[in-house]
Write an enzyme that holds these catalytic residues in place. Structure first.
Site, PDB file in Angstrom:
ATOM      1  CG  HIS A   1      -1.955  -1.041   1.249  1.00 55.85           C
ATOM      2  ND1 HIS A   1      -2.843  -1.234   0.226  1.00 55.85           N
ATOM      3  CD2 HIS A   1      -2.239  -2.000   2.177  1.00 55.85           C
ATOM      4  CE1 HIS A   1      -3.630  -2.266   0.519  1.00 55.85           C
ATOM      5  NE2 HIS A   1      -3.286  -2.746   1.693  1.00 55.85           N
TER       6      HIS A   1
ATOM      7  CG  ASP B   1      -2.849  -8.484   0.891  1.00 54.17           C
ATOM      8  OD1 ASP B   1      -2.092  -8.778   1.823  1.00 54.17           O
ATOM      9  OD2 ASP B   1      -3.878  -7.784   1.039  1.00 54.17           O
TER      10      ASP B   1
ATOM     11  CG  HIS C   1      -6.518  -5.404   1.939  1.00 57.59           C
ATOM     12  ND1 HIS C   1      -5.929  -6.230   2.882  1.00 57.59           N
ATOM     13  CD2 HIS C   1      -7.710  -5.028   2.439  1.00 57.59           C
ATOM     14  CE1 HIS C   1      -6.747  -6.327   3.918  1.00 57.59           C
ATOM     15  NE2 HIS C   1      -7.833  -5.618   3.679  1.00 57.59           N
TER      16      HIS C   1
ATOM     17  CG  ASP D   1      -4.963 -10.065   3.628  1.00 54.64           C
ATOM     18  OD1 ASP D   1      -4.658 -10.624   2.558  1.00 54.64           O
ATOM     19  OD2 ASP D   1      -4.659  -8.890   3.894  1.00 54.64           O
TER      20      ASP D   1
HETATM   21 ZN    ZN Z   1      -4.080  -7.242   2.922  1.00 60.14          ZN
END
Ligand code: ZN
Length: 345
Positions: free
Chosen positions: A124, A161, A163, A248
């Site tokens: 990120h 991931d 995200h 995740d």
């Molecule tokens: Zn994540």
């Protein structure tokens, strides 16, 4: 061919009790690997702090100085969920440096592939701003290292991931030398990663976003690798594959709603191992991103190492089992992504 791993105790010192991205994640991974006799089978790769030159290929000097200053002043937060502790700056330098060393070891042929067990995570982090638990964008820094200092012209980054790796996308969206492929729950944090985001300028087509509704699991991911990621990688012909490995998307993870199992994660590792073997002499480097259910994290990585070792006799170790919920079909997403990227043969 040997498999390598990176670990350094300073990765534990970036820690905030009660925060999901804490030192227990790495401690659990090491405990599971140790309990199942995996560590002695792997080649340790020594981490080094990243140099300023390598770090500044991705991050602004002003942001780097900010992280250092916050750490030196005793810690603080870069945003609501991104903490800095006194040791965090040094840990983040060592995380990026650890992944670069893993990449170097693979490109030098010291090991066939590697997994950098590093913290804090990176995908990120933007050039001038940390966010989403991430300080420096480890995978972007490693890709830039390979392109700038090694005989590598095309890097594929696969990010599974849960995200979207907005920082990685931001770094490479206009760069045809890097193909960034991401599977992620959508809409979800951080909000980017629609399938219409395919790159800009010369990088047009080099972002492959696969946004997924909650409920997609092992079968859906197998289809995505067969029908999207495989064909896109074959067309791109990478010379190195880097993996933003987030766990995740496991069905019991507390932060999201995808339905992968430990076995599904092992199947993803297998798909990537096979792609690397077919396309780039097996050159495959994983780096740890998210994953907040400790057992799911530890056992997914244990089985991933068995895949990376090419251990044919290995039997899946999964104390958590398959998702108790049914899978959501994703024909529409796959069709949309294949169409916008012209992946229909
Ligand atoms: Zn994540």
């Amino acid at each position: 061919m040997a498999s390598g791993y990176v670990y350094h105790p300073i990765y534990l010192e970036h820690d905030l009790r009660g925060h999901p991205e804490n030192q227990q994640r790495l401690k659990t991974i090491l405990r599971v690997l140790d309990r199942h006799g995996m560590l002695p089978r792997l080649v340790p790769i020594e981490a080094e702090p990243i140099s300023a030159e390598r770090l500044e290929r991705v991050h602004t000097p002003r942001y780097i100085a900010q992280v250092q200053r916050v750490a030196q002043q005793g810690g603080g937060h870069l945003d609501a969920d991104t903490y800095v502790r006194p040791a965090s700056y040094d840990a983040a330098l060592m995380a990026a440096g650890g992944l670069v060393e893993a990449t170097r070891a693979v490109l030098d042929g010291e090991v066939g592939n590697a997994f950098a067990l590093v913290r804090p995570p990176g995908h990120h982090a933007l050039a001038g701003r940390g966010m989403g638990f991430c300080l420096f964008n480890n995978v972007a820094i490693a890709a830039r290292y390979a392109l700038a200092e090694r005989d590598v012209e095309r890097v594929l980054i696969v990010d599974f991931d849960v995200h979207h790796g907005n920082g990685t996308q931001d770094e490479f969206e206009a760069d045809p030398a890097v193909m960034y492929v991401s599977t992620h729950q959508y809409p979800h944090y951080p909000g980017t990663g629609h399938w219409r985001e395919t790159g800009t300028g010369e990088g047009q087509g080099s972002l492959v976003n696969v946004p997924l509704p909650g409920g997609v699991g092992d079968e859906g991911f197998a289809r995505i690798f067969d029908e999207v990621i495989g064909p896109a990688a074959w067309r791109f012909q990478p010379q190195l594959i880097l993996v933003s490995a987030g766990y995740d998307a496991h069905w019991d993870d507390p932060l999201a709603y995808l339905q992968l199992s430990v076995g599904g994660y092992a199947a993803i590792a297998r798909a990537l191992y096979n792609l690397a073997a077919e396309l780039c002499q097996g050159r495959l480097v994983f780096t740890l991103e998210g994953g907040y259910h400790l057992e799911a994290l530890g056992y997914s990585i244990l089985n991933t190492f068995a895949v990376l070792l090419g251990d044919e006799a290995w039997e899946l170790v999964d104390p958590l089992g398959p998702s108790p919920r049914g899978e959501r079909p994703i024909d529409d997403v796959i069709a949309q992504v294949r169409q916008i990227h012209n992946l229909s043969h």
